[in-house]
Design an enzyme around this catalytic site. Structure first.
Site, PDB file in Angstrom:
ATOM      1  N   HIS A 188      38.047  -6.589  15.036  1.00 13.58           N
ATOM      2  CA  HIS A 188      39.187  -7.505  15.172  1.00 13.58           C
ATOM      3  C   HIS A 188      40.209  -6.989  16.184  1.00 13.58           C
ATOM      4  O   HIS A 188      41.368  -7.389  16.165  1.00 13.58           O
ATOM      5  CB  HIS A 188      39.873  -7.745  13.811  1.00 13.58           C
ATOM      6  CG  HIS A 188      38.922  -8.026  12.689  1.00 13.58           C
ATOM      7  ND1 HIS A 188      38.463  -7.052  11.832  1.00 13.58           N
ATOM      8  CD2 HIS A 188      38.296  -9.167  12.332  1.00 13.58           C
ATOM      9  CE1 HIS A 188      37.607  -7.577  10.966  1.00 13.58           C
ATOM     10  NE2 HIS A 188      37.478  -8.852  11.253  1.00 13.58           N
TER      11      HIS A 188
HETATM   12 FE1  FES Z   1      39.358  -5.177  11.598  1.00 13.53          FE
HETATM   13 FE2  FES Z   1      38.881  -2.806  12.650  1.00 13.53          FE
HETATM   14  S1  FES Z   1      40.198  -4.309  13.359  1.00 13.53           S
HETATM   15  S2  FES Z   1      38.025  -3.657  10.873  1.00 13.53           S
END
Ligand code: FES
Length: 194
Positions: free
Chosen positions: A159
């Protein structure tokens, strides 16, 4: 002539029939003996259970990880494993140490200096879990040629969390810095993690 034994109801112990079991002292003895046997039975059952719960020697050995630092050049990192989790061990260059030191602590989401995340006199050795603090993905940046992200540390492809050269969260959804496990330097070239 009929004996006492002949008059016993079936199953009665003849040895006891000659004694007065209504004697309070004898009754107490029987009660204590029964409780003592019951106690021994409980201990006999509990001890194996307790022993089963003690970690075995191989589990204890597995709970620490020894790392040889001698082959990790400045600017390199290795991926190891600690208690079944990825572990990053990084030898920071002087420029990466300087970059971490230049960051204003007030601007950080999880306020820690590089000094607080490393051992005294060993600021170049950054040892963290390789587990993103958002949802647990393994960030990139420890392997040769991997994307280190916009802050030159680690980048989580799940993410988009970006960590700096001290492993501190700088961008993206992760709430905290990469975790630093307990470890000790055994010498200049070996550490024991755990
Ligand atoms: Fe979501 Fe690493 S940014 S698990």
């Amino acid at each position: 002539m009929a004996t006492v034994d002949d008059q016993l109801p079936p199953g009665e112990n003849p040895a006891l029939a000659h004694e007065d079991v209504t004697d309070p002292r004898r009754r107490d003895f029987l009660n204590i003996a029964t409780v003592a046997f019951a106690g021994a039975g409980v201990v006999a059952i509990v001890l194996p259970l307790v022993n089963q719960m003690n970690p075995s020697a191989d589990v204890l050995a597995e709970s620490t990880t020894e790392i040889d630092l001698s082959k990790i050049q400045p600017g390199q990192a290795i991926k190891a494993s600690f208690r079944k989790q990825p572990l990053f061990v990084r030898n920071l260059t002087p420029a990466e140490v300087a970059a971490a030191d230049q960051v204003s602590i007030a601007d950080l989401r999880d306020k820690q200096t590089l000094e607080e995340r490393t051992k005294a006199g060993k600021k170049n050795w950054l040892i963290t879990l390789g587990v993103c603090t958002h949802l647990g993905c393994v960030p990139l940046g420890a392997g040769e040629g991997e994307n280190k992200g916009p802050f030159g540390g680690y980048f989580c492809p799940c993410h988009g969390s970006a960590y700096d050269t001290a492993g501190r969260i700088r961008q993206g959804p992760a709430p905290t810095n990469l975790a630093v496990p307990d470890y000790v330097f055994n010498s200049d070239t070996t550490v024991t993690v755990g």
